[in-house]
Design an enzyme around this catalytic site. Structure first.
Site, mmCIF file in Angstrom:
data_model
loop_
_atom_site.group_PDB
_atom_site.id
_atom_site.type_symbol
_atom_site.label_atom_id
_atom_site.label_comp_id
_atom_site.label_asym_id
_atom_site.label_seq_id
_atom_site.Cartn_x
_atom_site.Cartn_y
_atom_site.Cartn_z
ATOM 1 N N LYS A 97 1.166 4.157 -2.801
ATOM 2 C CA LYS A 97 0.763 5.547 -2.532
ATOM 3 C C LYS A 97 1.931 6.510 -2.710
ATOM 4 O O LYS A 97 1.740 7.681 -3.061
ATOM 5 C CB LYS A 97 0.157 5.658 -1.130
ATOM 6 C CG LYS A 97 -1.187 4.936 -0.992
ATOM 7 C CD LYS A 97 -2.243 5.547 -1.905
ATOM 8 C CE LYS A 97 -3.616 4.918 -1.745
ATOM 9 N NZ LYS A 97 -4.634 5.518 -2.618
ATOM 10 N N SER B 227 -14.464 0.890 4.288
ATOM 11 C CA SER B 227 -13.330 -0.044 4.261
ATOM 12 C C SER B 227 -12.464 0.110 5.511
ATOM 13 O O SER B 227 -11.897 -0.861 6.002
ATOM 14 C CB SER B 227 -12.492 0.137 2.995
ATOM 15 O OG SER B 227 -11.808 1.348 3.027
ATOM 16 N N TYR C 101 0.828 -1.209 0.000
ATOM 17 C CA TYR C 101 0.000 0.000 0.000
ATOM 18 C C TYR C 101 0.863 1.260 0.000
ATOM 19 O O TYR C 101 0.658 2.173 -0.801
ATOM 20 C CB TYR C 101 -0.911 -0.027 1.228
ATOM 21 C CG TYR C 101 -1.846 1.152 1.352
ATOM 22 C CD1 TYR C 101 -2.913 1.299 0.473
ATOM 23 C CD2 TYR C 101 -1.661 2.107 2.343
ATOM 24 C CE1 TYR C 101 -3.775 2.379 0.592
ATOM 25 C CE2 TYR C 101 -2.531 3.183 2.469
ATOM 26 C CZ TYR C 101 -3.582 3.317 1.581
ATOM 27 O OH TYR C 101 -4.432 4.388 1.694
ATOM 28 N N ARG D 134 -3.251 7.123 16.377
ATOM 29 C CA ARG D 134 -2.277 7.557 15.361
ATOM 30 C C ARG D 134 -2.365 9.064 15.105
ATOM 31 O O ARG D 134 -1.401 9.681 14.679
ATOM 32 C CB ARG D 134 -2.518 6.816 14.034
ATOM 33 C CG ARG D 134 -2.475 5.298 14.177
ATOM 34 C CD ARG D 134 -2.297 4.582 12.867
ATOM 35 N NE ARG D 134 -3.379 4.785 11.903
ATOM 36 C CZ ARG D 134 -3.515 4.057 10.789
ATOM 37 N NH1 ARG D 134 -2.646 3.088 10.512
ATOM 38 N NH2 ARG D 134 -4.503 4.280 9.957
#
Ligand SMILES: NC(=O)c1ccc[n+]([C@@H]2O[C@H](COP(=O)([O-])OP(=O)(O)OC[C@H]3O[C@@H](n4cnc5c(N)ncnc54)[C@H](O)[C@@H]3O)[C@@H](O)[C@H]2O)c1
Length: 254
Positions: A153, A186, A149, A212
């Site tokens: 990105k 998601s 991922y 986070r």
């Protein structure tokens, strides 16, 4: 009525049936654009009668080059927003070839093919805006268990700068948005998956995602959409070749 910053503009937004893509499609329509909200999941399209003016859904698998060419030609967008993407879990040693290839195909190559389809008309009109939805998990920040991922990105940031550099003289701008954790279907599934994988409660899994962001919460799709409206509108017309983090302080605050 909301301010019509995008009146007279035509947009294609991919991955637009839910989450960030849907919020951007809705916000663009509310700002006066004609929006083709493109998504592979036609079963989830809302009835046309329930849609606001300017918004229509169109079926598109962004990994299918022929469909990409057809949808972009029909919509002739001044604004292209590449949102469709998938999040694979896993560090480098856990990343399968299949996950790697799907991440590159769906998260990167599709945006490249969408750009290839949309750019000729933008260049001819000397007017265009590309927005790629990247992520804080990219070259901006190393995030655990997000190998394929993050690489995909990061590549989107390269695509963004490349398009910005090559078409700046044609008045085509390209920018990337790098969201932190955003409450979407998601992501809600990722919370459930984390709880199951770690044998923890969903509340604990949620708390880990929230932690986070120094701001102490996750973002909302509408907050990302507001940034996309800004970048696509005359107010954002001096911005190109940049990534814009919107992440509750994740990448910028210790
Ligand atoms: N939610 C987050 O926390 C977050 C954070 C940073 C970046 N992002 C990025 O934002 C984008 C949207 O994220 P989201 O959480 O709203 O995602 P989501 O999974 O909720 O929605 C993705 C949409 O893309 C569509 N899609 C999937 N494959 C497709 C294909 N082949 N062709 C066309 N459409 C397809 C899906 O049907 C779905 O509607 C993604 O690129 C994601 O990586 C999300």
């Amino acid at each position: 009525m909301a301010q019509q910053e995008l009146a007279g503009r035509t947009a294609v937004v991919t991955g637009a049936v839910q989450g960030i893509g849907r919020a951007i499609a809705d916000a663009f329509a509310a700002a006066g654009a004609q929006v083709a909200a493109a998504d592979v999941n036609a079963a989830a399209f809302p009835p046309a009668s329930e849609l606001p003016e300017g918004l229509r859904f169109v079926q598109l698998d962004v990994t299918d080059d022929a469909q990409v060419a057809e949808v972009v030609k029909a919509a002739a967008p001044d604004i292209l927003v590449n949102v469709a993407g998938v999040v694979h879990h896993g560090a480098a040693l856990e990343c399968s070839d299949a996950d790697w290839e799907q991440a590159m195909r769906l998260n990167v190559r599709s945006a490249f093919k969408m750009c290839q389809a949309a750019l000729p008309a933008m260049v001819e009109r000397r007017d265009g805006c590309v927005i790629n939805i990247s992520s804080v998990a990219s070259s901006l920040l190393g995030v655990p268990a997000r190998c394929a991922y993050s690489v995909s990105k990061a590549a989107l940031l390269g695509l963004t700068r490349s398009v910005a550099a090559d078409y700046i003289k044609a008045n085509v701008r390209a920018n990337a948005i790098c969201p932190g954790t955003v409450r979407t279907p998601s992501w809600e599934q990722r919370v459930r998956d984390l709880a199951a994988a770690e044998g923890i409660s969903e509340e604990e899994a949620l708390a880990r995602f929230v932690a986070r962001q120094p701001l102490g919460r996750v973002g909302l799709p509408g907050e990302v959409a507001a940034l996309a409206v800004y970048l696509a509108s005359p107010a954002g017309s001096f911005a190109t070749g940049q990534e814009f983090s919107i992440d509750g302080g994740w990448s910028g605050v210790k």
